[in-house]
Write a protein that holds these residues in place. Structure first.
Motif, mmCIF file in Angstrom:
data_model
loop_
_atom_site.group_PDB
_atom_site.id
_atom_site.type_symbol
_atom_site.label_atom_id
_atom_site.label_comp_id
_atom_site.label_asym_id
_atom_site.label_seq_id
_atom_site.Cartn_x
_atom_site.Cartn_y
_atom_site.Cartn_z
ATOM 1 N N ALA A 254 0.827 -1.204 0.000
ATOM 2 C CA ALA A 254 0.000 0.000 0.000
ATOM 3 C C ALA A 254 0.860 1.253 0.000
ATOM 4 N N MET A 255 1.945 1.251 0.786
ATOM 5 C CA MET A 255 2.836 2.414 0.817
ATOM 6 C C MET A 255 3.490 2.614 -0.551
ATOM 7 N N GLY A 256 3.869 1.531 -1.190
ATOM 8 C CA GLY A 256 4.458 1.635 -2.530
ATOM 9 C C GLY A 256 3.465 2.197 -3.527
ATOM 10 N N THR A 257 2.225 1.748 -3.443
ATOM 11 C CA THR A 257 1.182 2.241 -4.349
ATOM 12 C C THR A 257 0.927 3.725 -4.116
ATOM 13 N N ILE A 258 0.841 4.138 -2.848
ATOM 14 C CA ILE A 258 0.618 5.550 -2.522
ATOM 15 C C ILE A 258 1.783 6.396 -3.001
ATOM 16 N N LYS A 259 2.987 5.912 -2.813
ATOM 17 C CA LYS A 259 4.170 6.661 -3.252
ATOM 18 C C LYS A 259 4.153 6.824 -4.771
ATOM 19 N N THR A 260 3.807 5.737 -5.465
ATOM 20 C CA THR A 260 3.732 5.810 -6.929
ATOM 21 C C THR A 260 2.682 6.827 -7.363
ATOM 22 N N LEU A 261 1.509 6.804 -6.722
ATOM 23 C CA LEU A 261 0.441 7.763 -7.064
ATOM 24 C C LEU A 261 0.859 9.195 -6.780
ATOM 25 N N LEU A 262 1.536 9.420 -5.636
ATOM 26 C CA LEU A 262 2.006 10.765 -5.319
ATOM 27 C C LEU A 262 3.060 11.237 -6.322
ATOM 28 N N ASP A 263 3.968 10.346 -6.706
ATOM 29 C CA ASP A 263 5.004 10.691 -7.679
ATOM 30 C C ASP A 263 4.368 11.054 -9.024
ATOM 31 N N GLU A 264 3.353 10.298 -9.447
ATOM 32 C CA GLU A 264 2.676 10.576 -10.715
ATOM 33 C C GLU A 264 1.906 11.878 -10.635
ATOM 34 N N HIS A 265 1.337 12.192 -9.485
ATOM 35 C CA HIS A 265 0.570 13.425 -9.327
ATOM 36 C C HIS A 265 1.483 14.640 -9.360
#
Length: 98
Positions: free
Chosen positions: A85-96
């Motif tokens: 979940a942390m990896g997914t959130i980090k990926t989403l934040l990086d893309e945003h």
């Protein structure tokens, strides 16, 4: 006619006293034996109770150890899911942020 002399009477009295003492000693020995047997029964009962307690405690320990293993497995799975979940959130934040 039979005649009992004082010496014979004294010997009979002494023999009667020795017999009474022997019977008292025998009675005391029987009482000690009975007490020892009761004590032996008590020790046997205590040993049986200890054996029962030991078996119950061993069973509880086995159950607790199995539960601890299950909790450790669950903890590892939760930690893995949090990492994902942390990896997914980090990926989403990086893309945003791009």
């Amino acid at each position: 006619m039979s005649h009992v002399s004082m010496t014979d009477a004294s010997a009979m009295d002494a023999a009667a006293r020795r017999l009474a003492q022997a019977l008292d000693a025998l009675s005391a020995a029987v009482a000690r034996k009975r007490e020892a047997e009761r004590g032996g029964d008590s020790v046997q009962a205590q040993l049986h109770a200890l054996g029962t307690d030991r078996a119950r405690l061993a069973s509880e320990l086995d159950h607790t150890a199995a539960e601890a293993r299950r909790l450790a497995d669950t903890n590892r799975e939760v930690a893995r899911r949090i990492d994902v979940a942390m990896g997914t959130i980090k990926t989403l934040l990086d893309e945003h942020d791009r």
